[in-house]
Design a protein around this motif. Structure first.
Motif, mmCIF file in Angstrom:
data_model
loop_
_atom_site.group_PDB
_atom_site.id
_atom_site.type_symbol
_atom_site.label_atom_id
_atom_site.label_comp_id
_atom_site.label_asym_id
_atom_site.label_seq_id
_atom_site.Cartn_x
_atom_site.Cartn_y
_atom_site.Cartn_z
ATOM 1 N N HIS A 291 0.810 -1.144 -0.038
ATOM 2 C CA HIS A 291 -0.083 0.089 -0.088
ATOM 3 C C HIS A 291 1.054 1.240 -0.050
ATOM 4 N N ARG A 292 0.759 2.115 -0.904
ATOM 5 C CA ARG A 292 1.750 3.014 -1.070
ATOM 6 C C ARG A 292 1.138 4.434 -0.309
ATOM 7 N N ASP A 293 -0.331 4.646 -0.647
ATOM 8 C CA ASP A 293 -0.874 5.782 -0.027
ATOM 9 C C ASP A 293 -2.211 5.468 0.792
ATOM 10 N N PRO A 294 -2.524 6.409 1.468
ATOM 11 C CA PRO A 294 -3.678 6.023 2.346
ATOM 12 C C PRO A 294 -4.917 6.061 1.455
ATOM 13 N N ILE A 295 -5.608 5.319 1.613
ATOM 14 C CA ILE A 295 -7.069 5.078 0.612
ATOM 15 C C ILE A 295 -8.401 5.313 1.360
ATOM 16 N N VAL A 296 -9.129 6.032 0.895
ATOM 17 C CA VAL A 296 -10.431 6.084 1.239
ATOM 18 C C VAL A 296 -11.537 5.523 0.020
ATOM 19 N N GLN A 297 -12.191 4.652 0.655
ATOM 20 C CA GLN A 297 -13.297 4.103 -0.493
ATOM 21 C C GLN A 297 -14.527 4.897 -0.365
ATOM 22 N N ILE A 298 -15.075 5.038 -1.667
ATOM 23 C CA ILE A 298 -15.991 5.836 -1.778
ATOM 24 C C ILE A 298 -17.201 5.076 -2.995
ATOM 25 N N HIS A 299 -18.200 4.823 -3.036
ATOM 26 C CA HIS A 299 -19.242 4.516 -3.890
ATOM 27 C C HIS A 299 -18.966 5.045 -5.271
ATOM 28 N N PRO A 300 -18.870 4.378 -6.384
ATOM 29 C CA PRO A 300 -18.928 5.342 -7.658
ATOM 30 C C PRO A 300 -20.005 6.068 -7.971
ATOM 31 N N ALA B 26 -19.105 9.299 -5.903
ATOM 32 C CA ALA B 26 -17.903 9.817 -6.598
ATOM 33 C C ALA B 26 -18.197 10.514 -7.625
ATOM 34 N N ALA B 27 -19.163 10.044 -8.470
ATOM 35 C CA ALA B 27 -19.633 11.044 -9.812
ATOM 36 C C ALA B 27 -20.369 12.166 -9.399
ATOM 37 N N ASN B 28 -21.143 12.194 -8.160
ATOM 38 C CA ASN B 28 -21.829 13.303 -7.725
ATOM 39 C C ASN B 28 -20.838 14.258 -7.198
ATOM 40 N N GLU B 29 -19.634 13.967 -6.631
ATOM 41 C CA GLU B 29 -18.829 14.638 -5.890
ATOM 42 C C GLU B 29 -17.734 15.326 -7.033
ATOM 43 N N GLY B 30 -17.789 14.726 -8.106
ATOM 44 C CA GLY B 30 -16.684 15.153 -9.077
ATOM 45 C C GLY B 30 -15.396 14.350 -8.660
ATOM 46 N N ILE B 31 -15.446 13.060 -8.137
ATOM 47 C CA ILE B 31 -14.136 12.597 -7.835
ATOM 48 C C ILE B 31 -13.905 11.512 -8.522
ATOM 49 N N LYS B 32 -12.708 11.287 -9.313
ATOM 50 C CA LYS B 32 -12.225 10.405 -10.165
ATOM 51 C C LYS B 32 -11.382 9.196 -9.246
ATOM 52 N N GLU B 33 -11.499 8.127 -9.729
ATOM 53 C CA GLU B 33 -10.474 7.138 -8.973
ATOM 54 C C GLU B 33 -9.131 7.434 -9.101
ATOM 55 N N GLY B 34 -8.257 7.190 -8.043
ATOM 56 C CA GLY B 34 -6.889 7.569 -7.792
ATOM 57 C C GLY B 34 -6.660 9.137 -7.317
ATOM 58 N N ALA C 294 -8.927 8.406 -3.460
ATOM 59 C CA ALA C 294 -9.941 7.682 -3.613
ATOM 60 C C ALA C 294 -9.802 6.296 -4.419
ATOM 61 N N GLN C 295 -10.358 5.504 -3.966
ATOM 62 C CA GLN C 295 -10.899 4.020 -4.673
ATOM 63 C C GLN C 295 -12.032 3.934 -4.787
ATOM 64 N N PHE C 296 -12.516 3.710 -5.734
ATOM 65 C CA PHE C 296 -14.081 3.197 -5.760
ATOM 66 C C PHE C 296 -14.417 1.667 -5.290
ATOM 67 N N PHE C 297 -15.432 1.738 -4.583
ATOM 68 C CA PHE C 297 -15.861 0.511 -3.791
ATOM 69 C C PHE C 297 -17.431 0.358 -3.969
ATOM 70 N N ALA C 298 -17.835 -0.480 -4.852
ATOM 71 C CA ALA C 298 -19.187 -0.730 -5.043
ATOM 72 C C ALA C 298 -19.848 -1.536 -4.018
ATOM 73 N N GLY C 299 -19.387 -2.195 -2.829
ATOM 74 C CA GLY C 299 -19.538 -3.050 -2.066
ATOM 75 C C GLY C 299 -20.267 -2.431 -0.879
ATOM 76 N N MET C 300 -20.867 -1.123 -1.098
ATOM 77 C CA MET C 300 -21.383 -0.482 0.312
ATOM 78 C C MET C 300 -22.369 0.440 -0.193
ATOM 79 N N ASP C 301 -23.230 1.035 0.964
ATOM 80 C CA ASP C 301 -24.289 2.034 0.736
ATOM 81 C C ASP C 301 -23.599 3.162 0.168
ATOM 82 N N LYS C 302 -24.285 3.819 -0.844
ATOM 83 C CA LYS C 302 -23.841 5.216 -1.317
ATOM 84 C C LYS C 302 -23.501 6.298 -0.428
ATOM 85 N N ARG C 303 -24.201 6.106 0.566
ATOM 86 C CA ARG C 303 -24.238 7.135 1.598
ATOM 87 C C ARG C 303 -22.985 6.952 2.648
#
Ligand code: SF4
Ligand code: SF4
Lengths: 180, 720
Positions: B613-622, B625-633, B649-658
Motif C-alpha cells: 500500500h503506497r498511499d492512504p486510501i478512502v473508499q467511496i461508492h462510484p 464519487a460521480a456526484n462529488e466530481g471525484i475520479k478513481e485515484g 479515492a478508490q471506488f468501492f461498489a460494495g457499500m451503501d452510497k451514503r
C-alpha cells in the motif's frame, strides 16, 4: 507437457497478501518488482449478484512462451520440466518480453536494469523445497504446487483439508479422554 | 518426483547454508503464530511458519514474514536519546542507558513527591505482551492511571465477558462449528485477539455456513450465505432483532434459560421493545433477512460469533459485546464443543496478579482519572484518553505532569488528534520507548530503543484466553535495544521497588511460571503448554459471576448505577441523531478497516509491507464519487467538524452510497522532517472524543462512525 505447476484456487483467496511477502523474502525484489501480486476484482455485479474475488497474478509458465520467442538475447528458456526461466545475467534490458507477456507478469527492475519475473523458485524446486509462496504460508491453503497432470484433481479433493480435519479430531479425542 | 515437505527445516538449512533455526513465535500483532527463524552468520536470514504450532498451523501473515526488515531497519533507534532542541525540533543526542533510566527515575520520584503518583501516567498501545510489566510498575508506584488501547479494544471484551459469564468465550474452531457469524470483523486480515484467520478458513472449507454482518461487502461477505448490510453503528439494534426472533420463535436453549441465566423476564421485555419493524428502520437491514439469519444461527449446532474490535470503538461498545454474548449463550453455544469455550490457562501467575493490582492503595485507586464517570472501566483499571489530555491541559481534577508511552503512538491512534498534540506539547516530561522516533516520540524528552520480538525471551500469550502459553526465544541482539520488560525491570529498581523486581527479567519469567513448578529454562525446552480443555463447566460449577448465572441483567452494572440491560444508542453524529449536521456533512464516515501488512501505525517503513500500500486510501461508492466530481485515484479531502485530511479515492461498489470508508493511522516515515506527515492523512484529526460520545460505562471513544464531507483536493485548491 509441464511437469510442475503452481496454481492458485482464486475463489478461496482472502487477499491477505502473505504470498507476495513470502516471495519478497525469498527474492528481495525492489518495491515495484513483484513476481506475484494480488489484486481485487470487484465488488461488482455478476449475473445480478454482488461478487468479490481476489486475482493472483504471476508467470503462467506458458506452453509456448511468447517472451522466450521474442527475447533477442535468448535470456528466457523453457526447461524440460516446463519451468520458464528468465536468466537475469543474460538479459540486456530491452524490455520486449514485458510488452508481449499476455499476463503482465514481467516487471522491469530499475536498479538492476533487467527484466524479472517468477522463475517458479526453480532453485528451491531442484532442491526438493516448495516455491516460497507455496510453502504453506497461505492461510487459505489455496496455493497448490505439484505435478501438472494431477493438480486439478488435487485442488478438487483438497487433501490438506482432510488432514487438518483428522488432526483436529485426534486432538479432540485426546482431550475428551483427559476430560473423562 | 522429489519428496516435497512443508517447512522442511533440515533441507532449508542444508540448501541455503543456514547455521541453525530457532523455534519461536511472532508478535507483530498480538502474537501467537509459531515460527522458525533461520540464522546465518549471526543474522536473521529467513522467517517461516511452524506447521506444528496449533495457533497458525504453519501459515504466517505478511507482518510475521517481514519481521527481519523491522529488526534491521536503518532508521531504527538502537540507543537511548534525549532531546536537545525544542519539542518537535528533531534534535537528539545519544545518552547511555544508565543516564536515561536515572533521568526518568528522578522525574518520577520528583513528581510523585510534589503532585502525587497519580500525576504520572504510563501508557501502551495495543497489548503487545508488555501490559503486565507496565501495570506492575504503575501499581507499585501508586499511579492508578495507565492509558492503553484497552478502553476501546479487547478491554471491553474481557470486562464485559467477566461480568456476564466470568471470562472471554473463545471459538473452538477445531471442533468445526456448523455456522459462523462474523460480526464487524474480517479475521483473515486482522487476526484479532485470540484468533488467527487460518482456523476460520479451514472451518469454512469444512462446510460451515457463514453469516456476515458488515456495512461493507468484504471477501468473507462474498462467501456468506447471508450478508447483513447494516447501517454503521446500529449493531445493538440488529443484535436485538436477532434475539427477538430467537426468543419469540422459541429457538433458544430451554435448559440454559431455565437453569443458567439471570434476568430472563426483564430481558424478554426489553427484547420485545425491539420489534423487527423498528430494527429494520434503525439498521436498514430488511426484517426478512434478520429472521433468516437468526433462524440459521439458532438452528445450527454448534454455532459461533467471530468478533473483533470494530464493535468496541463505538458508543455502544460494552452493550455490543454483551448482546453478542447473549446470542452465543441463549443458543446454547457457550462452553459447547465447537462453540465458544471458556478456556483456562495453565497454572501460572496470571496477568492480573503479575500486574500487582492488589498493591495499588485504595485511596490511589479512587483517584483514577474518569473513575466517577466510567465506572466499569475503572473497575478494570482502564481509563479513556481524554481524561489524561484534560488533566494536562486544564490540570483538572489534578495535574498530570509526566507521560511514559511504551510502544504507543497516541498522536496517530487516539481520537481528536489535534487535542492529543496540544497535550503532548504541553506535558512537563514525556518518555517514550519504541522502535523508531515516531510522531509521538518526536514530542518526547527521552526516547528508549525497544527490542522487537526477535530480541527477547518471553512467555507468550499468557494474557490471552485461548489457554495456550508459548516460549518466545531471543534470536539476536540489536544495538543497545532492550525489551520493555527488561527496561522496566531496571527502572523499577531505581524508584524504590527493588524487592518486586529481579536481577534480570529472567527472574520475572521464573516468577510467572512458579505455580507450574518450572523455570524459564525448563519452559524454554517446550513447544507450548495448554490449560486443560473442558466443556460445559457451568453445569457443575455455575458461572463465575455474582449470581453464579449467565447474567443478562448485569448485577454489577446495576450496582454501579447503570442500566443492567443493553440498549441501542444512536452514535453522536449520524443522519438520525444529527440531521442538521448531516446536511452539511452528508456522508457517514467509517474508519479503521484493517490493511494487510500494517498494524495500526506500524510497518509503513518496511519496504516489503509498504509495497502492498503506497498511499492512504478512502473508499467511496462510484455513484457518490460521480456526484462529488471525484475520479478513481484522485487525492481527495475528507472533512468533519474537527478538521480535514487527504487520502486517495478508490471506488468501492460494495457499500451503501451514503458511506465512505477511510483508512486509519497513516503517517509517512519516509518524510524526514520531525512531523513525518502526522497530520496529513491521519483520520483521527476528524474523530471526536467528547465524553458524551463515549461508551457511558467504559469510556470507549466512538471513532468508527461519524459524519463527513468529501471533495476533490483540486477543487479546494481552486477555492483558496
Ligand atoms: S497468501 Fe493465500 S489467501 Fe493470502 S493473498 Fe496469497 S493466495 Fe490469497
Ligand atoms: S497474525 Fe501475523 S503478526 Fe500476528 S502473530 Fe501471526 S504472523 Fe505474527
Amino acid at each position: 507437457m509441464n511437469k510442475y505447476t503452481l496454481k492458485v484456487d482464486e475463489n478461496s483467496c482472502w487477499g491477505c497478501k502473505s504470498c507476495e511477502v513470502a516471495c519478497k523474502q525469498e527474492h528481495n525484489t525492489p518495491n515495484d518488482v513483484k513476481f506475484i501480486y494480488v489484486s481485487e476484482d470487484g465488488p461488482k455485479y455478476v449475473n445480478g449478484k454482488l461478487d468479490f474475488t481476489y486475482r493472483i497474478n504471476m508467470c503462467k509458465h506458458c506452453d509456448d512462451p511468447p517472451c522466450a520467442s521474442i527475447c533477442p538475447a535468448e535470456a528466457i528458456k523453457k526447461r524440460d520440466d516446463g519451468i520458464v526461466i528468465l536468466n537475469e545475467d543474460e538479459c540486456n534490458g530491452c524490455g520486449s518480453c514485458i510488452e508481449v507477456c499476455p499476463y503482465n507478469a514481467i516487471s522491469f527492475d530499475e536498479e538492476k536494469g533487467v527484466a524479472r519475473k517468477c522463475n517458479l523458485c526453480y532453485f528451491r524446486i531442484d532442491n526438493g523445497l516448495y516455491p516460497a509462496c507455496a510453502d504453506n504460508v497461505c492461510l487459505a491453503h489455496c496455493i497448490y504446487f505439484g505435478e501438472t497432470d494431477k493438480i486439478d484433481q488435487v485442488i478438487k479433493e483438497k487433501p490438506w483439508l482432510q488432514r487438518r480435519v483428522e488432526q483436529a479430531m485426534m486432538e479432540r479425542a485426546r482431550q475428551t479422554k483427559e476430560e473423562d | 518426483m522429489l519428496e516435497f515437505k512443508y517447512s522442511n527445516v533440515e533441507r532449508e538449512i542444508e540448501v541455503y547454508g543456514f547455521d541453525y533455526a530457532v523455534k519461536s513465535h511472532c508478535r507483530m500483532c498480538h502474537g501467537g503464530c509459531g515460527v522458525f527463524v533461520y540464522v546465518k552468520d549471526g543474522k536473521i536470514a529467513k522467517i517461516a511458519g511452524d506447521p506444528d504450532c496449533p495457533i497458525n498451523h504453519g501459515t504466517l501473515c505478511s507482518k510475521g514474514l517481514a519481521s527481519a526488515q523491522l529488526v534491521y531497519h536503518p532508521d531504527r533507534l538502537t540507543y537511548p536519546v534525549k532531546r536537545i532542541g525544542h519539542k518537535g525540533s528533531g534534535k537528539w543526542e545519544r545518552i547511555s542507558w544508565d543516564e536515561a533510566i536515572d533521568a526518568i527515575a528522578e522525574r518520577i520520584l520528583d513528581y510523585k513527591d510534589k503532585y502525587g503518583a497519580e500525576s504520572i501516567v504510563f501508557g501502551y498501545g495495543t497489548g503487545r505482551e508488555n501490559e503486565a510489566v507496565i501495570y506492575r510498575i504503575a501499581n507499585l508506584l501508586g499511579s492508578p492511571n495507565v492509558l492503553t488501547a484497552g478502553h476501546f479494544c479487547y478491554g471491553p471484551r474481557i470486562s464485559s465477558s467477566i461480568i456476564t459469564m466470568g471470562t472471554n468465550p473463545i471459538i473452538e474452531y477445531e471442533g468445526f462449528p456448523k455456522c459462523i457469524m462474523m460480526w464487524g470483523n474480517n479475521v483473515t486480515i486482522s487476526n484479532p485477539d485470540c484468533y488467527k484467520g487460518e482456523p476460520f478458513s479451514v472451518a469454512l472449507d469444512a462446510g460451515a455456513k457463514l453469516i456476515v454482518v458488515d456495512p461493507r461487502f468484504t471477501k468473507p461477505a462474498s462467501r456468506a450465505n447471508i450478508w447483513l448490510q447494516l447501517r454503521p453503528g446500529t449493531d445493538p439494534a440488529l443484535a436485538y432483532g436477532i434475539l427477538n426472533v430467537i426468543v419469540n420463535e422459541g429457538l433458544y436453549d430451554k435448559d440454559f434459560v431455565e437453569n443458567h441465566v439471570y434476568g430472563w423476564e426483564p430481558f424478554v421485555k426489553r427484547v420485545n421493545e425491539y420489534t423487527l419493524e423498528r430494527v429494520e428502520e434503525i439498521t436498514w437491514v430488511p426484517k426478512e433477512k434478520i429472521r433468516e439469519a437468526a433462524r440459521l444461527f439458532a438452528t445450527s449446532k454448534p454455532a459461533v460469533i467471530q468478533w473483533g474490535v470494530a464493535i468496541e470503538q463505538q458508543i455502544n461498545c460494552v452493550d455490543n459485546d454483551r448482546l453478542l454474548m447473549f446470542i452465543m449463550g441463549l443458543t446454547g453455544n457457550i462452553d459447547a464443543e465447537g462453540g465458544q469455550v471458556l478456556y483456562r490457562t495453565p497454572p501460572i501467575v496470571n496477568v492480573g496478579q503479575f500486574g500487582a493490582h492488589a498493591m495499588l492503595p485504595r485511596e490511589q485507586a479512587q483517584k483514577r482519572l474518569g473513575g466517577d464517570r466510567f465506572r466499569l472501566a475503572s473497575r478494570f483499571a482502564i481509563i479513556t484518553p481524554k481524561v489524561v489530555w484534560d488533566a494536562i491541559l486544564d490540570e483538572k481534577p489534578y495535574p498530570v505532569k509526566m507521560l511514559f508511552f511504551i510502544s504507543s503512538n497516541p498522536l496517530m491512534t487516539r481520537a481528536n488528534a489535534k487535542e492529543v498534540y496540544r497535550a503532548l506539547e504541553k506535558v512537563d516530561f514525556m518518555a517514550v520507548s519504541d522502535f523508531f522516533i515516531t510522531p509521538t516520540a518526536e514530542l518526547a524528552d527521552i526516547v528508549l530503543p525497544a527490542a522487537t520480538w526477535l530480541e527477547m525471551d518471553y512467555i507468550g500469550d499468557f494474557w490471552k484466553r485461548h489457554g495456550y502459553i508459548l516460549p518466545r526465544r531471543k534470536v539476536v541482539q540489536i544495538g543497545e535495544c532492550l525489551s520493555d520488560h527488561e527496561m522496566l525491570n531496571r527502572l523499577g529498581k531505581k524508584i524504590g521497588q527493588e524487592q518486586f523486581w529481579w536481577d534480570t527479567f529472567e527472574g520475572g519469567l521464573d516468577f510467572i511460571l512458579q505455580p507450574m513448578g518450572i523455570k524459564w529454562n525448563d519452559f524454554n525446552q517446550m513447544d507450548y503448554v495448554r490449560g486443560p480443555v473442558r466443556h460445559f463447566k457451568y453445569r457443575k460449577y455455575g458461572f463465575s459471576t455474582p449470581t453464579r448465572k449467565f447474567e443478562l441483567c448485569s448485577t454489577i452494572l446495576e450496582k454501579m448505577g447503570y442500566d443492567p440491560l443493553p440498549q441501542h444508542r444512536e452514535v453522536p453524529e449520524s443522519p438520525v441523531s444529527a440531521p442538521e449536521l448531516y446536511k452539511e456533512y452528508p456522508y457517514i464516515l467509517i474508519t479503521g478497516a484493517r490493511q494487510p501488512g500494517f498494524f495500526h501505525t506500524e510497518n509503513r517503513q518496511l519496504p516489503w509491507l509498504r509495497s502492498l500500500h503506497r498511499d492512504p486510501i478512502v473508499q467511496i461508492h462510484p455513484d457518490a464519487a460521480a456526484n462529488e466530481g471525484i475520479k478513481e485515484g484522485d487525492w481527495v479531502v475528507i472533512e468533519s467538524p474537527r478538521g480535514k485530511v487527504r487520502q486517495r479515492a478508490q471506488f468501492f461498489a460494495g457499500m451503501d452510497k451514503r458511506i465512505v470508508s477511510a483508512q486509519h493511522a497513516w503517517w509517512f516515515p519516509e518524510k524526514k522532517d520531525p512531523g513525518h506527515g502526522w497530520a496529513e492523512s491521519n483520520i483521527n484529526i476528524l474523530t471526536d472524543n467528547a465524553y458524551e460520545g463515549c461508551d457511558p460505562t467504559f469510556g470507549a471513544t466512538n471513532i468508527r462512525t461519524l459524519l463527513c464531507k468529501i471533495y476533490p483536493e483540486k477543487k479546494e485548491a481552486a477555492h483558496e
